[in-house]
Write an enzyme that holds these catalytic residues in place. Structure first.
Site: not given
Length: 395
Positions: A7, A9-10, A100, A200
């Site tokens: 994942g 997320s940047g 989340c 989140c």
């Protein structure tokens, strides 16, 4: 080669997680989750998802891994945003980050990853996974991250054995400075990027405006209860059983307007949470006012002066049977059983000595020392050593 979907997320943590997995010989795919986004309540320049997905793409290119974006805004709105509104409406304070992880990252997102042929899903969480054998079966452990300052195991306190079996946490053995150093050496765009704050994946949200979209403002009164009020010196009744005593402690004090004096007005009790001191707009008190109770039915807020006000503290909390969650199912208590643990009621709180008591009516967590601002709707999580073994919603 095992396939892992990360994942991305940047942010710097997931960037380095992807790099480490590649170094370990996994086939790595980067996936960015676009979640529900509402410009009207987001503090715009604080983490807009576009900038984040762009950074994630640049990291993937630099690491030479495939990358794509998945739009989970519909599921996110339904499972997280709508849940938050309904909890606040009931006068409870939800924890969207824990949800989340349980509902989005390790459920919806994990299913997408597995459909891409992934063996594992990885995230940039500061925690570790252990595996032990019990009765011939693998049992998975959720362990604290090495960096005590950043340990994020609490946010994963609702994961199941099934979810943990497919999870990887590559940076759990590292400290934040080490992660930043790796990102700098690789010249990743995220190396110096500030940690995202707020909900989140939504970014920073103005919570009152966010809640006002669904929950109508309605004016009510703010009462102040004096610390020396006789309500705090009442005689404790005699109990017929330990369960009765724990139930009494967990219920705490029920306040009435006649216990205090009116000191101001508010725009809706459902916007406020226990322990909160900002946003009350009441001046002229010697010490800051803290919220010690909210009554959503009567739309009243009760406050007390100072962080040591007796109304803020309780020794015991209760988790309803349907809200008890054991990561380590093999350690789950039966009726009448007790277990000594270390517990916390919020992220970053130091672990506190506590005893779990299991009854048919639910699970009581009885702390050695009274805890400040035990808040309904939040999660209590309990550890044995550095392993988080279970959690529950505070009722």
């Amino acid at each position: 080669m095992k396939r892992v979907v990360v994942g991305l997320s940047g942010g710097v943590d997931s960037s380095v997680a992807a790099y480490l997995l590649k170094e370990q010989g996994y086939e790595v795919i980067g996936l960015f989750m676009k979640n529900w986004h509402d410009d009207s309540v987001t503090i715009s320049n604080e983490c807009p998802w576009l900038e984040d997905s762009n950074d994630a793409l640049l990291v993937a290119e630099k690491l030479g891994i495939p990358f794509q974006t998945v739009d989970l805004s519909e599921q996110y709105k339904e499972k997280i945003v709508d849940y938050m509104f309904s909890e606040y409406e009931k006068g409870r304070t939800p924890n969207p980050d824990v949800l989340c992880n349980r509902e989005i990252k390790f459920d919806v997102f994990m299913k997408i990853a597995l459909s891409l042929g992934a063996d594992f899903v990885a995230t940039g969480h500061y925690c570790r996974k252990g595996t032990i054998e019990k009765d011939g079966n693998d049992v998975y452990q959720l362990l604290a991250g090495i960096d005590g300052n950043k340990d994020q195991s609490y946010f994963l306190c609702q994961l199941s054995q099934e979810q943990l079996s497919k999870a990887l946490f590559p940076i759990g053995e590292l400290t934040k400075p080490q992660v930043r150093e790796i990102a700098s050496k690789l010249d990743l765009i995220t190396a110096e990027k500030r940690d995202s704050q707020g909900l989140c994946f939504i970014g920073k949200v103005r919570l009152p405006e966010f809640l006002q979209q669904q929950l109508q403002p309605k004016e009510g009164l703010i009462y102040e209860i004096n610390a020396d009020n006789t309500i705090y010196n009442q005689e404790v009744p005699l109990f017929n059983s330990l369960e009765e005593k724990l139930a009494f402690e967990a219920n705490g004090i029920s306040y009435l307007p006649e216990n205090g004096k009116v000191v101001g007005k508010h725009q809706g009790a459902h916007y406020f949470t226990i322990g909160q001191r900002k946003g009350l707009n009441v001046g002229g008190t010697k010490e800051a006012l803290f919220i010690i109770a909210t009554d959503v039915k009567s739309n009243i807020i009760y406050t007390g002066q100072g962080a040591n006000h007796p109304g803020l503290f309780k020794k015991t909390l209760k988790v309803l049977p349907s809200e008890i969650h054991w990561i380590r199912e093999d350690l789950a208590l039966k009726n009448g059983e007790t277990l000594e643990v270390m517990a916390r009621i919020r992220y970053r709180q130091e672990l506190q000595k506590a005893t779990l008591h299991h009854f048919e009516s639910g699970l009581y967590v009885s702390f050695e020392k009274p805890q400040s601002a035990i808040t309904e709707g939040q999660f209590v999580a309990w550890n044995i050593g550095d392993e988080l073994v279970g959690s529950g919603v505070i009722s």
